[in-house]
Design a protein around this motif. Sequence first.
Motif, PDB file in Angstrom:
ATOM      1  N   VAL A   5      71.093  15.282 -13.730  1.00 41.35           N
ATOM      2  CA  VAL A   5      72.528  16.112 -13.972  1.00 41.35           C
ATOM      3  C   VAL A   5      72.685  16.865 -12.583  1.00 41.35           C
ATOM      4  O   VAL A   5      71.670  17.201 -11.609  1.00 41.35           O
ATOM      5  CB  VAL A   5      72.358  16.798 -14.934  1.00 41.35           C
ATOM      6  N   ALA A   6      73.908  17.076 -12.468  1.00 43.16           N
ATOM      7  CA  ALA A   6      74.472  18.067 -11.212  1.00 43.16           C
ATOM      8  C   ALA A   6      74.720  19.476 -11.654  1.00 43.16           C
ATOM      9  O   ALA A   6      75.335  19.626 -12.471  1.00 43.16           O
ATOM     10  CB  ALA A   6      75.869  17.246 -10.769  1.00 43.16           C
ATOM     11  N   PRO A   7      73.747  20.346 -10.943  1.00 42.28           N
ATOM     12  CA  PRO A   7      73.741  21.880 -11.553  1.00 42.28           C
ATOM     13  C   PRO A   7      75.173  22.137 -10.680  1.00 42.28           C
ATOM     14  O   PRO A   7      75.452  21.869  -9.808  1.00 42.28           O
ATOM     15  CB  PRO A   7      72.656  22.406 -10.944  1.00 42.28           C
ATOM     16  N   GLY A   8      75.707  23.281 -11.101  1.00 43.79           N
ATOM     17  CA  GLY A   8      76.700  23.640 -10.639  1.00 43.79           C
ATOM     18  C   GLY A   8      76.885  24.403  -9.124  1.00 43.79           C
ATOM     19  O   GLY A   8      77.729  24.282  -8.483  1.00 43.79           O
ATOM     20  N   SER A   9      75.469  24.581  -8.870  1.00 41.86           N
ATOM     21  CA  SER A   9      75.220  25.501  -7.447  1.00 41.86           C
ATOM     22  C   SER A   9      75.679  24.265  -6.545  1.00 41.86           C
ATOM     23  O   SER A   9      76.217  24.706  -5.273  1.00 41.86           O
ATOM     24  CB  SER A   9      73.882  25.736  -7.298  1.00 41.86           C
ATOM     25  N   LEU A  10      75.507  23.182  -6.792  1.00 41.01           N
ATOM     26  CA  LEU A  10      76.099  21.883  -6.103  1.00 41.01           C
ATOM     27  C   LEU A  10      77.365  22.007  -5.532  1.00 41.01           C
ATOM     28  O   LEU A  10      77.725  21.352  -4.394  1.00 41.01           O
ATOM     29  CB  LEU A  10      75.557  20.768  -6.603  1.00 41.01           C
ATOM     30  N   PHE A  11      78.118  22.529  -6.134  1.00 43.80           N
ATOM     31  CA  PHE A  11      79.539  22.580  -5.928  1.00 43.80           C
ATOM     32  C   PHE A  11      80.125  23.876  -5.558  1.00 43.80           C
ATOM     33  O   PHE A  11      81.485  23.890  -5.731  1.00 43.80           O
ATOM     34  CB  PHE A  11      80.257  22.054  -7.242  1.00 43.80           C
ATOM     35  N   PHE A  40      92.236  16.245 -13.242  1.00 44.66           N
ATOM     36  CA  PHE A  40      90.886  15.527 -13.862  1.00 44.66           C
ATOM     37  C   PHE A  40      89.875  15.979 -12.794  1.00 44.66           C
ATOM     38  O   PHE A  40      89.167  15.008 -12.098  1.00 44.66           O
ATOM     39  CB  PHE A  40      91.171  14.283 -14.131  1.00 44.66           C
ATOM     40  N   ALA A  41      89.843  17.162 -12.263  1.00 46.39           N
ATOM     41  CA  ALA A  41      88.936  17.731 -11.133  1.00 46.39           C
ATOM     42  C   ALA A  41      87.826  17.151 -11.149  1.00 46.39           C
ATOM     43  O   ALA A  41      87.130  17.056 -12.045  1.00 46.39           O
ATOM     44  CB  ALA A  41      89.374  19.067 -11.002  1.00 46.39           C
ATOM     45  N   ASN A  42      87.335  17.105  -9.917  1.00 50.27           N
ATOM     46  CA  ASN A  42      85.660  16.710  -9.737  1.00 50.27           C
ATOM     47  C   ASN A  42      85.425  18.190  -8.901  1.00 50.27           C
ATOM     48  O   ASN A  42      85.808  18.280  -7.798  1.00 50.27           O
ATOM     49  CB  ASN A  42      85.513  15.597  -8.702  1.00 50.27           C
ATOM     50  N   PRO A  43      84.600  18.967  -9.688  1.00 56.48           N
ATOM     51  CA  PRO A  43      83.485  18.542 -10.781  1.00 56.48           C
ATOM     52  C   PRO A  43      84.177  19.246 -11.986  1.00 56.48           C
ATOM     53  O   PRO A  43      83.631  18.555 -13.318  1.00 56.48           O
ATOM     54  CB  PRO A  43      82.167  19.234 -10.446  1.00 56.48           C
ATOM     55  N   SER A  44      85.347  20.080 -12.294  1.00 60.16           N
ATOM     56  CA  SER A  44      85.385  20.725 -13.560  1.00 60.16           C
ATOM     57  C   SER A  44      86.149  19.860 -14.456  1.00 60.16           C
ATOM     58  O   SER A  44      86.252  20.566 -15.642  1.00 60.16           O
ATOM     59  CB  SER A  44      86.146  21.927 -13.089  1.00 60.16           C
ATOM     60  N   SER A  95      87.206  26.570  -6.222  1.00 61.17           N
ATOM     61  CA  SER A  95      85.706  26.612  -6.793  1.00 61.17           C
ATOM     62  C   SER A  95      85.795  26.467  -8.063  1.00 61.17           C
ATOM     63  O   SER A  95      86.183  27.315  -8.889  1.00 61.17           O
ATOM     64  CB  SER A  95      85.251  27.898  -6.075  1.00 61.17           C
ATOM     65  N   PRO A  96      84.734  25.803  -8.605  1.00 64.66           N
ATOM     66  CA  PRO A  96      83.871  24.767  -8.036  1.00 64.66           C
ATOM     67  C   PRO A  96      84.735  23.776  -7.288  1.00 64.66           C
ATOM     68  O   PRO A  96      85.623  23.035  -7.677  1.00 64.66           O
ATOM     69  CB  PRO A  96      83.082  24.071  -9.276  1.00 64.66           C
ATOM     70  N   THR A  97      84.171  23.077  -6.565  1.00 65.60           N
ATOM     71  CA  THR A  97      84.882  21.892  -5.399  1.00 65.60           C
ATOM     72  C   THR A  97      84.069  20.631  -5.354  1.00 65.60           C
ATOM     73  O   THR A  97      82.808  20.631  -5.525  1.00 65.60           O
ATOM     74  CB  THR A  97      84.916  22.736  -4.148  1.00 65.60           C
TER      75      THR A  97
END
Length: 463
Positions: free
Chosen positions: A391-397, A183-187, A108-110
């Motif tokens: 944009v993509a907020p962190g809560s999404l992940f 190079f992780a998605n999302p971090s 996480s984040p994932t």
Amino acid sequence: MNGHSKALINLLRGWPNAGLLPKAQFRTATAKLLSDPDLSSEGLLYGPLPGIKSLRVELAAWLTRFYKPERSIEWERICISGGASQNLACILQVFSDPVFTRNIWMVSPTYFLACRIFEDSGFVGRLKRVPEDDDGIDIDYLRRGLQQSERDAQSNGNSKPMLKPQRAWNKVYRHIIYAVPTFANPSSKTMSLERRQQLVTVAREYDALIVTDDVYDQLQWTVSSNPSPALKEAVQPRVVDIDRFHEGGVGREGADGFGNAVSSGSFSKIVAPGCRSGWAEGTEKFISGLSNAGSTNSGSAPSQLTASFMTELLASGELENHLYTTLQPSYARRHKIMVDAIKDILLPLGITLPQTERTIVGGYFMWMSLPTPLKADDLAVYAEQEENIIVAPGSLFGVAGDVKDEELEREVRLCFAWVKEDIIRESIERLGRVICRMQDADANGQEISSLVSRKKVVDGRYQ
């Protein structure tokens, strides 16, 4: 159209820009294959369960050149798939049991869309988050969770697979661990070599299968050079390579031959997402089992025709040429434009970035942390509302169904792969204006949330 006076900028969409698709190379490869009666017939008919041998051979040679493992990769370690997502679904079909397999452990984040695949396989409510730091997955946290999970399983008498039959080509793992190590998605982070080795050790101890999405590994560049030279070697060994050789490897005494790691690869990021073709790599025994998934056994090798085209792209050298002369330099430019803009505009506002000491970066995404008291959900909605930027907020992940990760409340993911290069800086300028307004409101004693007219984020859409 949303009626906004400013053109929409979408930094949430994790796609390649259409201008980067290798249309000419694809047209040449398809024309050559379809004009050859033998090759076209092979591509248009049912294929062997593990996929076209010629593509498996080409992949083994290319992956050996790129990852440089201790020994060459045998083509028998690879099977062809319909892409990374289908890989994951088929892996769960063959190697998990929704009762006996205790939990799914996700860094996480994932990558949030993976959660649905796990839930569809019967793991609703049993997905568990594992935090990461700048070195990668928190091994101590994972170990504590595995220990507790095993205690719970023993107290419940969960000692054997309940719903999946035992077959010669499969096994059922007690745990599944999911990660994007490079190079992780999302971090955008890259897991250190030491953590990768520790992860393999823990997986062996607890009979866990590590599933890694290694789909961004080849999309890499140096941060110090402009333009960046082509990087034709991996920044780190894959987890599947470590499992193959580390501390006796998959052939160590007492091992069952299936291994504890599988690498999921895809042509979506290095050719085009519409290809819907990819591969998996593991031990020969594991790959044999994966190739016998029920859907494959019925329909034969996935993406047979597209896999034929991929064979030609690899064999001709066009795929590597596109990767090293088009994708790497283009993404390097986009990344530099975004980083420079963030340094100029956002860092003075208190924004921070992870792993800033890296000399090699890659992937599609930037991951940034907001200063307190700003919240990413508020920023995401207010940015679309005021500046027409998504944009993509962190809560999404977050990991679906697990405890809320409060650290994600201040995190934001930005994708630099989809938008045109000439609007990347403008996108950061827009975000800077939004953040300034939010900070001004806070300084004046106004509730930041009162600025936002739409609050709810559902499946990446704002309502």
